[in-house]
Design a protein around this motif. Structure first.
Motif, PDB file in Angstrom:
ATOM      1  N   ASP A  59       0.854  -1.196   0.000  1.00 31.79           N
ATOM      2  CA  ASP A  59       0.000   0.000   0.000  1.00 31.79           C
ATOM      3  C   ASP A  59       0.887   1.241   0.000  1.00 31.79           C
ATOM      4  O   ASP A  59       1.545   1.546   1.002  1.00 31.79           O
ATOM      5  CB  ASP A  59      -0.906  -0.025   1.235  1.00 31.79           C
ATOM      6  CG  ASP A  59      -2.019   1.006   1.141  1.00 31.79           C
ATOM      7  OD1 ASP A  59      -1.863   2.000   0.392  1.00 31.79           O
ATOM      8  OD2 ASP A  59      -3.042   0.835   1.828  1.00 31.79           O
ATOM      9  N   VAL A  60       0.886   1.956  -1.113  1.00 33.92           N
ATOM     10  CA  VAL A  60       1.816   3.087  -1.278  1.00 33.92           C
ATOM     11  C   VAL A  60       1.261   4.390  -0.704  1.00 33.92           C
ATOM     12  O   VAL A  60       1.912   5.429  -0.824  1.00 33.92           O
ATOM     13  CB  VAL A  60       2.200   3.293  -2.768  1.00 33.92           C
ATOM     14  CG1 VAL A  60       2.840   2.030  -3.326  1.00 33.92           C
ATOM     15  CG2 VAL A  60       1.001   3.709  -3.614  1.00 33.92           C
ATOM     16  N   VAL A  79      -6.658   1.637 -16.814  1.00 29.74           N
ATOM     17  CA  VAL A  79      -5.733   2.780 -16.770  1.00 29.74           C
ATOM     18  C   VAL A  79      -5.089   2.895 -15.374  1.00 29.74           C
ATOM     19  O   VAL A  79      -4.083   3.568 -15.184  1.00 29.74           O
ATOM     20  CB  VAL A  79      -6.508   4.080 -17.097  1.00 29.74           C
ATOM     21  CG1 VAL A  79      -5.632   5.310 -16.954  1.00 29.74           C
ATOM     22  CG2 VAL A  79      -7.114   4.003 -18.481  1.00 29.74           C
ATOM     23  N   VAL A  80      -5.698   2.230 -14.392  1.00 29.87           N
ATOM     24  CA  VAL A  80      -5.242   2.358 -13.003  1.00 29.87           C
ATOM     25  C   VAL A  80      -4.060   1.421 -12.766  1.00 29.87           C
ATOM     26  O   VAL A  80      -4.063   0.273 -13.212  1.00 29.87           O
ATOM     27  CB  VAL A  80      -6.403   2.015 -12.038  1.00 29.87           C
ATOM     28  CG1 VAL A  80      -5.935   2.007 -10.589  1.00 29.87           C
ATOM     29  CG2 VAL A  80      -7.549   3.005 -12.233  1.00 29.87           C
ATOM     30  N   ASP A  81      -3.033   1.940 -12.069  1.00 32.26           N
ATOM     31  CA  ASP A  81      -1.843   1.145 -11.780  1.00 32.26           C
ATOM     32  C   ASP A  81      -1.920   0.449 -10.430  1.00 32.26           C
ATOM     33  O   ASP A  81      -1.463  -0.676 -10.283  1.00 32.26           O
ATOM     34  CB  ASP A  81      -0.603   2.049 -11.834  1.00 32.26           C
ATOM     35  CG  ASP A  81      -0.411   2.650 -13.211  1.00 32.26           C
ATOM     36  OD1 ASP A  81       0.075   1.931 -14.094  1.00 32.26           O
ATOM     37  OD2 ASP A  81      -0.804   3.828 -13.417  1.00 32.26           O
ATOM     38  N   CYS A  82      -2.429   1.156  -9.419  1.00 25.87           N
ATOM     39  CA  CYS A  82      -2.431   0.606  -8.057  1.00 25.87           C
ATOM     40  C   CYS A  82      -3.757   0.902  -7.370  1.00 25.87           C
ATOM     41  O   CYS A  82      -4.363   1.941  -7.608  1.00 25.87           O
ATOM     42  CB  CYS A  82      -1.370   1.261  -7.167  1.00 25.87           C
ATOM     43  SG  CYS A  82       0.236   1.538  -7.889  1.00 25.87           S
ATOM     44  N   THR A 142       1.667  -6.500  -7.127  1.00 25.34           N
ATOM     45  CA  THR A 142       2.787  -6.565  -8.079  1.00 25.34           C
ATOM     46  C   THR A 142       3.170  -5.206  -8.641  1.00 25.34           C
ATOM     47  O   THR A 142       4.356  -4.847  -8.643  1.00 25.34           O
ATOM     48  CB  THR A 142       2.420  -7.492  -9.269  1.00 25.34           C
ATOM     49  OG1 THR A 142       1.430  -8.427  -8.859  1.00 25.34           O
ATOM     50  CG2 THR A 142       3.639  -8.206  -9.779  1.00 25.34           C
ATOM     51  N   THR A 143       2.175  -4.448  -9.120  1.00 20.42           N
ATOM     52  CA  THR A 143       2.507  -3.173  -9.763  1.00 20.42           C
ATOM     53  C   THR A 143       3.011  -2.128  -8.757  1.00 20.42           C
ATOM     54  O   THR A 143       4.032  -1.492  -9.011  1.00 20.42           O
ATOM     55  CB  THR A 143       1.323  -2.645 -10.589  1.00 20.42           C
ATOM     56  OG1 THR A 143       0.930  -3.666 -11.511  1.00 20.42           O
ATOM     57  CG2 THR A 143       1.711  -1.393 -11.358  1.00 20.42           C
ATOM     58  N   PRO A 144       2.340  -1.932  -7.589  1.00 18.84           N
ATOM     59  CA  PRO A 144       2.930  -0.990  -6.635  1.00 18.84           C
ATOM     60  C   PRO A 144       4.350  -1.382  -6.225  1.00 18.84           C
ATOM     61  O   PRO A 144       5.225  -0.511  -6.102  1.00 18.84           O
ATOM     62  CB  PRO A 144       1.966  -1.012  -5.438  1.00 18.84           C
ATOM     63  CG  PRO A 144       0.990  -2.098  -5.702  1.00 18.84           C
ATOM     64  CD  PRO A 144       1.001  -2.388  -7.158  1.00 18.84           C
ATOM     65  N   ALA A 145       4.616  -2.667  -6.034  1.00 16.31           N
ATOM     66  CA  ALA A 145       5.973  -3.101  -5.647  1.00 16.31           C
ATOM     67  C   ALA A 145       6.975  -2.743  -6.740  1.00 16.31           C
ATOM     68  O   ALA A 145       8.079  -2.273  -6.461  1.00 16.31           O
ATOM     69  CB  ALA A 145       5.987  -4.595  -5.362  1.00 16.31           C
ATOM     70  N   ILE A 165       9.792  -1.765  -4.235  1.00 16.47           N
ATOM     71  CA  ILE A 165       9.707  -2.321  -2.890  1.00 16.47           C
ATOM     72  C   ILE A 165      10.043  -3.798  -2.991  1.00 16.47           C
ATOM     73  O   ILE A 165       9.374  -4.539  -3.699  1.00 16.47           O
ATOM     74  CB  ILE A 165       8.293  -2.118  -2.310  1.00 16.47           C
ATOM     75  CG1 ILE A 165       8.038  -0.619  -2.156  1.00 16.47           C
ATOM     76  CG2 ILE A 165       8.141  -2.844  -0.979  1.00 16.47           C
ATOM     77  CD1 ILE A 165       6.595  -0.261  -1.994  1.00 16.47           C
ATOM     78  N   PRO A 166      11.111  -4.233  -2.315  1.00 12.86           N
ATOM     79  CA  PRO A 166      11.490  -5.638  -2.413  1.00 12.86           C
ATOM     80  C   PRO A 166      10.387  -6.535  -1.860  1.00 12.86           C
ATOM     81  O   PRO A 166       9.798  -6.227  -0.816  1.00 12.86           O
ATOM     82  CB  PRO A 166      12.765  -5.741  -1.568  1.00 12.86           C
ATOM     83  CG  PRO A 166      12.854  -4.485  -0.785  1.00 12.86           C
ATOM     84  CD  PRO A 166      11.971  -3.453  -1.414  1.00 12.86           C
ATOM     85  N   THR A 167      10.109  -7.622  -2.572  1.00 15.14           N
ATOM     86  CA  THR A 167       9.077  -8.553  -2.100  1.00 15.14           C
ATOM     87  C   THR A 167       9.667  -9.371  -0.957  1.00 15.14           C
ATOM     88  O   THR A 167      10.669 -10.059  -1.147  1.00 15.14           O
ATOM     89  CB  THR A 167       8.650  -9.491  -3.234  1.00 15.14           C
ATOM     90  OG1 THR A 167       8.374  -8.687  -4.373  1.00 15.14           O
ATOM     91  CG2 THR A 167       7.419 -10.281  -2.862  1.00 15.14           C
TER      92      THR A 167
END
Ligand code: NCD
Ligand code: ZN
Ligand code: ZN
Length: 346
Positions: free
Chosen positions: A8-9, A217-220, A272-275, A280-282
């Motif tokens: 969660d960014v 169109v939404v990334d996160c 996946t996309t926010p990381a 951000i390392p998984t």
């Protein structure tokens, strides 16, 4: 269903200066209870995280208190664009407020915004609170300075349409939407009274529908988890913001159950996309177990967040988080209410 932990960014941890709303312990416990393993904390704190010393101090203070992975944004002011090199090393990104919202951080001038867009490294995340015409301003600044920009909590039809057009034109724009803008409208906000106050304001059903029809169109999906106490929300001038960490996955996977998006796409939007975008390392050996079924009703209290209320209380969901495992450590049924759960509530 087992899925990767969500990232969660956009979270307000309220440290420093807001411990009656949230603490590093309660905010990160809320994250784990909601299936979120990494959060990026916003800088509109007291004091704001707008000097390298304040950002460093905040990160040091929370280090032993947090229960999931946390990064923190550096907050742009009209006068701090020259400190870039120092804060770039420790911040997860730069946050620029171009509209009024909760807290003192807001850029007053185009000159200050241009300084930040040019000084902040193009390889590092730059996030803007930019509503209406400010969405266009932010995209224009990114294009002119040849650097990416991420638009926070997109809420209106004309904004998501502009972002769609900008992406089509090849401009380096990404964006997030919140569950409250996907599920609630202005009418719900009226019914919620002070609890419905949020920036950007809850919009029309047409705006909400446009977010859904432009989901490609939404990334996160980001919660903009913005806890305020019940007392504050019941005041004559309630501060804007609503908690969301513990309800995001149940809502999203309810939409999956309803056939509004696929489970793979939900995982992309939540994890996946926010990381990838925010590098951000998984974390190894991490996963979220969801139970699908129900319907369960979102309770109105018993959450891990110190705010302990939800704008979604009473809504029926068809998914709930059973456990979140972070680096091999399982946090099962972490919600306080699970101890006194009534049949039908999640
Ligand atoms: C946020 C807060 O409370 O810090 N409030 C909100 O209504 N979203 C600030 C913000 O994200 O704009
Ligand atoms: Zn905002
Ligand atoms: Zn926010």
């Amino acid at each position: 269903m087992v899925i990767p932990g969500a990232v969660d960014v956009h979270v307000h941890l309220r440290h420093p200066g807001g411990s009656h709303k949230e603490t590093p312990e309660t905010g990160t416990a809320a994250a784990l209870a909601g299936g979120v393993v990494a959060i990026l904390a916003m800088p509109n704190t007291l004091p704001p995280l707008a000097t390298p010393a304040d950002l460093r101090a905040s990160l040091d203070q929370i280090a032993t208190r947090i229960r999931c992975d946390v990064g923190a944004y550096y907050g742009a002011t009209d006068t701090n664009a020259d400190m870039i090199a120092e804060q770039n090393a420790i911040a997860c990104g730069l946050k620029i407020y171009l509209n009024d919202t909760y807290g003192p951080l807001r850029l007053e001038t185009l000159a200050a915004a241009a300084q930040h867009f040019s000084a902040w490294p193009a390889s590092r995340p730059l996030v803007v609170h930019a509503e209406g015409l400010m969405t266009a301003a932010a995209i224009g600044l990114a294009a002119a300075h040849r650097r990416p920009v991420h638009i926070a909590h997109v809420s209106r039809r004309e904004e998501i349409e502009l972002i769609a057009a900008a992406k089509e034109a090849g401009l380096p724009v990404t964006c997030e939407v919140t569950p409250h803008h996907l599920w609630l409208t202005h009418a719900d906000g009226i019914a919620l009274g002070g609890y419905g106050e949020v920036r950007p304001a809850l919009a029309s059903a047409a705006d909400r529908d446009a977010l859904w029809s432009h989901l490609n169109v939404v990334d996160c999906i980001a919660t903009d988890h913005a806890p305020h106490s019940r007392e504050e929300k019941e005041d004559v001038s309630p501060p804007p913001g609503m908690p969301g960490l513990e309800t995001s996955l149940p809502l999203l996977f309810t939409a999956v159950a309803d056939g509004r998006l696929t489970a793979d796409r939900a995982v992309e939007l939540l994890s996946t996309t926010p990381a990838r975008l925010f590098r951000i390392p998984t974390p190894a050996h991490s996963e979220v177990r969801l139970e699908l079924g129900g319907p369960w009703s979102v309770p109105d209290s018993g959450f891990q967040t110190r705010a302990d209320w939800s704008p979604f209380a009473g809504m029926a969901v068809r998914a709930r988080v059973v456990s979140t495992t972070l680096r091999g450590q399982s946090h099962g049924m972490a919600r306080k209410s699970s101890l006194r759960r009534e049949p039908g509530t999640f």
